[in-house]
Design a protein around this motif. Sequence first.
Motif, PDB file in Angstrom:
ATOM      1  N   GLU A 143      -1.516   8.607  -3.895  1.00  0.00           N
ATOM      2  CA  GLU A 143      -1.516   7.203  -4.294  1.00  0.00           C
ATOM      3  C   GLU A 143      -2.305   6.343  -3.304  1.00  0.00           C
ATOM      4  OE1 GLU A 143       1.148   9.121  -4.197  1.00  0.00           O
ATOM      5  OE2 GLU A 143       1.644   9.271  -6.343  1.00  0.00           O
ATOM      6  N   ARG A 144      -2.280   6.710  -1.993  1.00  0.00           N
ATOM      7  CA  ARG A 144      -3.048   5.951  -0.995  1.00  0.00           C
ATOM      8  C   ARG A 144      -4.542   6.153  -1.219  1.00  0.00           C
ATOM      9  NH1 ARG A 144      -1.427   3.003   3.394  1.00  0.00           N
ATOM     10  NH2 ARG A 144      -3.235   2.133   4.470  1.00  0.00           N
ATOM     11  N   TYR A 145      -4.929   7.368  -1.557  1.00  0.00           N
ATOM     12  CA  TYR A 145      -6.344   7.608  -1.842  1.00  0.00           C
ATOM     13  C   TYR A 145      -6.773   6.869  -3.108  1.00  0.00           C
ATOM     14  CZ  TYR A 145      -5.880  11.183   1.729  1.00  0.00           C
ATOM     15  OH  TYR A 145      -5.638  11.830   2.918  1.00  0.00           O
ATOM     16  N   ARG A 146      -5.871   6.730  -4.068  1.00  0.00           N
ATOM     17  CA  ARG A 146      -6.174   5.956  -5.264  1.00  0.00           C
ATOM     18  C   ARG A 146      -6.368   4.484  -4.901  1.00  0.00           C
ATOM     19  NH1 ARG A 146      -8.349   9.296  -8.747  1.00  0.00           N
ATOM     20  NH2 ARG A 146      -6.941  10.950  -9.461  1.00  0.00           N
ATOM     21  N   ILE A 194      -2.356  -0.016  -9.054  1.00  0.00           N
ATOM     22  CA  ILE A 194      -1.830   1.196  -8.417  1.00  0.00           C
ATOM     23  C   ILE A 194      -0.330   1.255  -8.624  1.00  0.00           C
ATOM     24  CG2 ILE A 194      -1.638   2.515  -6.271  1.00  0.00           C
ATOM     25  CD1 ILE A 194      -4.526   2.075  -7.154  1.00  0.00           C
ATOM     26  N   GLY A 195       0.139   2.252  -9.350  1.00  0.00           N
ATOM     27  CA  GLY A 195       1.568   2.402  -9.559  1.00  0.00           C
ATOM     28  C   GLY A 195       2.159   1.235 -10.328  1.00  0.00           C
ATOM     29  N   ASP A 196       3.399   0.910 -10.012  1.00  0.00           N
ATOM     30  CA  ASP A 196       4.096  -0.149 -10.740  1.00  0.00           C
ATOM     31  C   ASP A 196       4.393  -1.350  -9.854  1.00  0.00           C
ATOM     32  OD1 ASP A 196       5.964   0.956  -9.081  1.00  0.00           O
ATOM     33  OD2 ASP A 196       7.437   1.408 -10.643  1.00  0.00           O
ATOM     34  N   ALA A 250      -4.882  -4.056  -3.573  1.00  0.00           N
ATOM     35  CA  ALA A 250      -5.962  -3.923  -4.554  1.00  0.00           C
ATOM     36  C   ALA A 250      -5.883  -5.048  -5.585  1.00  0.00           C
ATOM     37  CB  ALA A 250      -5.892  -2.567  -5.251  1.00  0.00           C
ATOM     38  N   ASP A 251      -4.692  -5.431  -5.957  1.00  0.00           N
ATOM     39  CA  ASP A 251      -4.522  -6.532  -6.902  1.00  0.00           C
ATOM     40  C   ASP A 251      -4.935  -7.861  -6.275  1.00  0.00           C
ATOM     41  OD1 ASP A 251      -3.219  -4.988  -9.133  1.00  0.00           O
ATOM     42  OD2 ASP A 251      -1.728  -4.643  -7.564  1.00  0.00           O
ATOM     43  N   ALA A 252      -4.669  -8.016  -4.987  1.00  0.00           N
ATOM     44  CA  ALA A 252      -5.093  -9.234  -4.294  1.00  0.00           C
ATOM     45  C   ALA A 252      -6.612  -9.363  -4.317  1.00  0.00           C
ATOM     46  CB  ALA A 252      -4.582  -9.224  -2.855  1.00  0.00           C
ATOM     47  N   ALA A 293       0.859  -1.186   0.000  1.00  0.00           N
ATOM     48  CA  ALA A 293       0.000   0.000   0.000  1.00  0.00           C
ATOM     49  C   ALA A 293       0.893   1.233   0.000  1.00  0.00           C
ATOM     50  CB  ALA A 293      -0.924   0.025   1.215  1.00  0.00           C
ATOM     51  N   PRO A 294       0.535   2.265  -0.768  1.00  0.00           N
ATOM     52  CA  PRO A 294       1.288   3.523  -0.705  1.00  0.00           C
ATOM     53  C   PRO A 294       1.203   4.134   0.692  1.00  0.00           C
ATOM     54  CG  PRO A 294      -0.133   3.451  -2.637  1.00  0.00           C
ATOM     55  CD  PRO A 294      -0.547   2.313  -1.758  1.00  0.00           C
ATOM     56  N   ALA A 295       2.093   5.028   0.984  1.00  0.00           N
ATOM     57  CA  ALA A 295       2.121   5.661   2.302  1.00  0.00           C
ATOM     58  C   ALA A 295       0.832   6.434   2.569  1.00  0.00           C
ATOM     59  CB  ALA A 295       3.324   6.593   2.405  1.00  0.00           C
ATOM     60  N   GLY A 296       0.403   6.426   3.824  1.00  0.00           N
ATOM     61  CA  GLY A 296      -0.792   7.168   4.205  1.00  0.00           C
ATOM     62  C   GLY A 296      -0.654   8.645   3.937  1.00  0.00           C
ATOM     63  N   GLY A 297      -1.758   9.271   3.529  1.00  0.00           N
ATOM     64  CA  GLY A 297      -1.755  10.701   3.270  1.00  0.00           C
ATOM     65  C   GLY A 297      -1.325  11.096   1.871  1.00  0.00           C
ATOM     66  N   THR A 298      -0.827  10.139   1.090  1.00  0.00           N
ATOM     67  CA  THR A 298      -0.422  10.450  -0.279  1.00  0.00           C
ATOM     68  C   THR A 298      -1.599  10.268  -1.229  1.00  0.00           C
ATOM     69  OG1 THR A 298       0.261   8.174  -0.761  1.00  0.00           O
ATOM     70  CG2 THR A 298       1.915   9.642   0.210  1.00  0.00           C
TER      71      THR A 298
END
Length: 209
Positions: free
Chosen positions: A92-95, A151-153, A158-160, A85-90
């Motif tokens: 990317e995390r909201y995505r 999400i990202g690379d 989310a993929d799971a 998971a992307p870091a909280g507050g970014t």
Amino acid sequence: MDLYFAPMACSIATRIALYESGLGEAASFHPVTLATKQLADGSDFYAINPKGQVPTLRLDDGQLLTEGPAVLQYVADRNPDAGLAPAGGTMERYRLQECLNFIATELHKQVLAAIFNPTSPPEAKAFARDQVAPVKFGALAQMLEGRRYLIGDRFTVADAYAFFVLTLCGFAGIDRSRWPVLETYYADLAQRPSVARALSEEMALSKKG
């Protein structure tokens, strides 16, 4: 941690996340029969989780955490170095949260749950399969155009979760091959050691049940 799961239910995404994060070997897994809401020893699952749903995660301090998107993010955050998971507050995390909620509400509940619900009338099942599924899975295919993961690379929780809904397509009468990008994505995910292990274990349990 203790994961209460049902074989081949959405809780398989949490099993995958536990293996991906390196936390799986220290976790305990407790199968639940959803039809009767019973554990393997015959005890009442409602006594553990009044919602009667999986995944249910008992944390090391005894707290219970429920609802797939929340459980998945908790597991990811237990080992940030795994990159689940992307870091909280970014942004990317909201995505990630956006994606998890789309899978949970639009693909899992609106399409698959409607098809597999034994109380759904045939007309409702047909509508979910023939009218709603093409729109929702088509949207998932668009999200994956030109990319390997949602999400990202990197592989994330989310993929799971997406692996679970795509696995059920065949059982639901949804032809995944109409979206080549989803077929390629699914085949790629199935090759991951954590995914292959989780799927093998839960398929074996499902056959025993």
